[in-house]
Design an enzyme around this catalytic site. Structure first.
Site, PDB file in Angstrom:
ATOM      1  N   ASP A 107      94.584 -11.602 -15.091  1.00 39.14           N
ATOM      2  CA  ASP A 107      93.956 -12.875 -15.426  1.00 39.14           C
ATOM      3  C   ASP A 107      93.341 -13.427 -14.142  1.00 39.14           C
ATOM      4  OD1 ASP A 107      93.441 -15.395 -16.809  1.00 39.14           O
ATOM      5  OD2 ASP A 107      95.083 -16.188 -15.586  1.00 39.14           O
ATOM      6  N   ALA A 114      79.632 -45.412  -7.278  1.00 39.13           N
ATOM      7  CA  ALA A 114      80.625 -46.215  -6.571  1.00 39.13           C
ATOM      8  C   ALA A 114      79.937 -47.054  -5.506  1.00 39.13           C
ATOM      9  CB  ALA A 114      81.685 -45.319  -5.936  1.00 39.13           C
ATOM     10  N   ASP A 169      97.942 -16.649 -21.559  1.00 38.59           N
ATOM     11  CA  ASP A 169      98.190 -15.242 -21.253  1.00 38.59           C
ATOM     12  C   ASP A 169      99.398 -14.685 -22.006  1.00 38.59           C
ATOM     13  OD1 ASP A 169      96.109 -15.269 -19.341  1.00 38.59           O
ATOM     14  OD2 ASP A 169      97.455 -16.090 -17.835  1.00 38.59           O
TER      15      ASP A 169
END
Length: 720
Positions: A372, A446, A579
């Site tokens: 993975d 921001a 998985d």
């Protein structure tokens, strides 16, 4: 042992699937593993407690001879027929299946020893010799029960993986009734397809659905394994059990109950774990031929002495019983557990946890390793990789990073937090922004110290009138091709720079891949991430084959397809819940120790240190341990098998029938020597050092790696 689907076979149905078993004992371990383990612990404990005095009284003769034999008989009865009852049941089931296994050998051998000893005790004149075999039968049963207990303990948590998956499912859901006017909290099981539900920030999404209103970022790592939250807005799909991070979402249920992604993963884990064909045990394979051979030799020797040797019925029966008893190897009970304990202990020293003997055997057969990506080959957490200042007037990279971190400090997004984390690592002071606004899916705005800071993608800049030159766009494209997430930063309406982030490769990952290739093992990357990012990571690691954009429930199908190619055993290395089905379906599941509990429960091997080089060490250690098991099985049988000709009467012509007086002593000697050989051979594993383990690498290589680790990973560049 292999079980044919015959009408008389033992079978059990779970969720519409039918399973076949070689014995009722195996069936009980499948249906109630915790209960069977507790029962086995009790039986083994009592058997040990009774076998100790049986052995002491046999060899020390503390009591008068007549009384001693009856005391031994009284102590041996519960060991033989209570503790050893499982072997009789196994023999019965083997006979029904028209096969023989180790239970058959144990039952026949110990019963012959017990019955002969009982007849000698209660009818002293029946046989010419007064030696008894009560301790032989008791020791054989006890040692093999200990072996079974050690083996069964490794399967104690077999159902925990599914239980942990179920715990992810939220218990309640906020369903909107009366056209969305009324909110009602109901159990998640009552949510129907088409229901409109509400998910507040921080809550788990109750079931699969489609967003109808609102925008947010959703942490899908629990299911998909990908660490970066996914932005969701109207029309986007959401998965049950994932976490809503920031905004308020309204969604319509599209899949409920057993149809959800999480439920499908649970079903795949159950199917893959229970659907595996049981490992053909080497001892059973030997017993398949050994038991009939021993019985044939015993019958042949008895008939030969009766009809040809004319030695009489008593001595002919004695020859038959002697062959059966002498052929039953007591060391068989510790042949496999002894090697497993040493192998697993050696693995633990190197950060490798084997969860059962079958995984050690499979490890030596692995020819393909599937990794993975996120959290396994990579760190599973985005980190800042590039800071490119486009304007010197803003003070260069440090000032760009500081202002970007101040703006991102108001965000909960994983990418934004990586910027904040990097700035603090550089010793920069990260203050709180004076104003903050998230533009979902595009970026944020921001305000700080009179500066208007905008961070986002190209569209975010275009919407706010910030020009992005073609050269900057080309740089962005290059970074994205490398698998990085690049964001633009503008200050006071002017483009100030680029900050790129990526899920970086773990240390030693390349070394592990190279080592596997040296062993002739094919390496594959399997990921749900996009193909461009996956190939960028694979290229840096030297992995040639990449299977990308695979959904969680499809990973298991990919593993099944790879197994069908017939290129040896397939190992899967992963860390996430997504998985788990693939780990269970693979011939060998290897879970990263830093991963989720579900992945660790499902995998057959756990890498405690989170070091990918231990994948290589695990495969090597598996090969070495299985080699020791085979050697132990040889020694377990060798001594006893070598004495079969003597028990059959090979020495009678030379020494007379009195040779049978020595058989109890010879049987005891064979037990002692075979047990000592097995234990000593297993202890040799303690001297074994995995060639690719981190602790065993050459000093020169360690120094080189330590030097590399001291080099700064991140780089800062000026872009004009």
């Amino acid at each position: 042992m292999f079980v044919e689907e015959k009408p008389g076979a033992i079978r059990h149905t779970v969720d519409g699937r039918e399973y076949f078993f070689c014995s009722t004992q195996c069936l009980n371990e499948f249906t109630a593993p915790e209960k069977e383990l507790k029962k086995l612990k009790t039986i083994t404990g009592v058997s040990i407690a009774l076998t100790i005095p049986i052995t002491v009284l046999t060899y020390l003769m503390i009591l008068p001879k007549e009384i001693n034999s009856y005391v031994l008989l009284a102590l041996a009865i519960p060991v033989q027929f209570w503790a050893g009852w499982r072997f009789y049941k196994g023999t019965r089931d083997a006979i029904k299946a028209r096969a023989s296994n180790m239970d058959t050998l144990i039952a026949v051998g110990t019963t012959a020893a017990f019955l002969y000893s009982t007849l000698v005790t209660v009818m002293p004149g029946l046989f010419p010799f007064e030696g008894v075999y009560f301790e032989t039968a008791a020791i054989i049963i006890t040692l093999i029960l200990i072996g079974r207990l050690l083996e069964t303990r490794t399967k104690e948590k077999a159902s925990n993986a599914v239980r942990k998956l179920l715990d992810l499912q939220p218990r309640m859901a906020r369903v909107l009734r009366d056209g969305g006017k009324r909110e009602e909290e109901v159990p998640v099981e009552q949510v129907q397809e088409g229901d409109l539900f509400l998910v507040r920030p921080g809550e788990r999404i109750p079931t699969d659905g489609t967003v109808t209103e609102g925008s947010s970022s959703v942490d899908e790592s629990a299911v998909t394994g990908e660490s970066i939250p996914v932005d969701k807005s109207a029309g986007a799909q959401v998965i049950g059990a994932t976490i809503n991070k920031s905004g308020l979402l309204k969604a319509r249920a599209t899949k409920v109950g057993q149809d959800t992604v999480l439920s499908q993963i649970i079903a795949l884990v159950q199917e893959a774990r229970t659907g595996k064909a049981p490992m053909q045990r080497m001892a059973d394979q030997i017993a398949k031929y050994f038991v009939p051979a021993v019985i044939a030799v015993a019958v042949a020797s008895a008939l030969a002495w009766y009809f040809i040797g004319g030695i009489g019925l008593t001595f002919s029966l004695l020859a038959f019983v002697s062959v059966i008893i002498i052929a039953c190897p007591c060391a068989l009970g510790i042949a496999t557990p002894a090697a497993l304990m040493m192998g697993t202990g050696k693995g633990a020293e190197n950060g490798i946890l084997f969860k059962g003997g079958e995984y050690l055997e499979i490890a030596r057969k692995v020819r393909t390793v599937v990794f993975d990506k996120t959290g396994t080959l990579t760190k599973g957490q985005p980190e800042v990789t590039d800071v490119m200042a486009l304007s010197e007037t803003m003070g260069g990279q440090q000032e760009l990073l500081r202002l970007a971190a101040i703006a991102e400090s108001g965000s909960e997004h994983t990418l934004g937090q990586s910027v904040v984390r990097k700035a603090k690592e550089q010793g920069l002071v990260v203050a709180s922004p004076e104003s903050f606004e998230v533009v979902s899916g595009h970026g944020l705005k921001a305000g700080y110290a009179g500066h208007a800071i905008i961070i986002g993608n190209r569209k975010m800049m275009a919407d706010n009138g910030v020009a992005v030159p073609d050269k900057v766009s080309a740089t962005m494209s290059r970074l994205e091709t490398e698998g990085k997430t690049a964001t633009l930063v503008s200050v006071d309406g002017r483009l100030a720079g680029i900050v790129a982030m990526a899920d970086t490769v773990k240390e030693h990952a390349r070394e592990a891949i190279d080592s596997l290739k040296e062993m002739g093992i094919q390496v594959i990357m399997l990921t749900g991430d996009n193909e461009r990012t996956a190939k960028a990571i694979a290229s840096s690691l030297g992995i040639d084959r990449v299977i990308a954009q695979v959904l969680p429930q499809e990973k298991e199908q990919v593993i099944a397809r790879l197994k069908s190619e017939g290129k040896g055993a397939v190992a899967m290395v992963g860390d996430g819940i997504n998985d788990a089905p693939a780990l269970a379906r693979a011939d060998l599941g290897i879970a990263i120790g830093s991963g989720t509990d579900v992945a660790k429960e499902t995998g057959g091997i756990i890498l405690i240190k989170n070091d990918l080089r231990d994948v290589v060490a695990a495969l090597e250690l598996g090969r070495k341990t299985v080699s020791k098991i085979k050697q132990n099985l040889f020694w377990a049988f060798a001594y006893n098998t070598g004495l079969i000709p003597i028990a059959a009467g090979a020495l009678v012509p030379a020494f007379g029938a009195q040779v049978y007086e020595w058989l109890p002593l010879l049987a005891g000697g064979a037990m002692a020597m075979s047990s000592v050989s097995v234990v000593a051979n297993s202890l040799l594993l303690g001297r074994y050092r995995p060639r690719f383990a981190a602790a065993g690498r050459p000093e020169k290589e360690q120094m080189r790696t330590e030097k590399e680790l001291k080099q700064p990973y991140y780089h800062y560049t000026e872009a004009t």
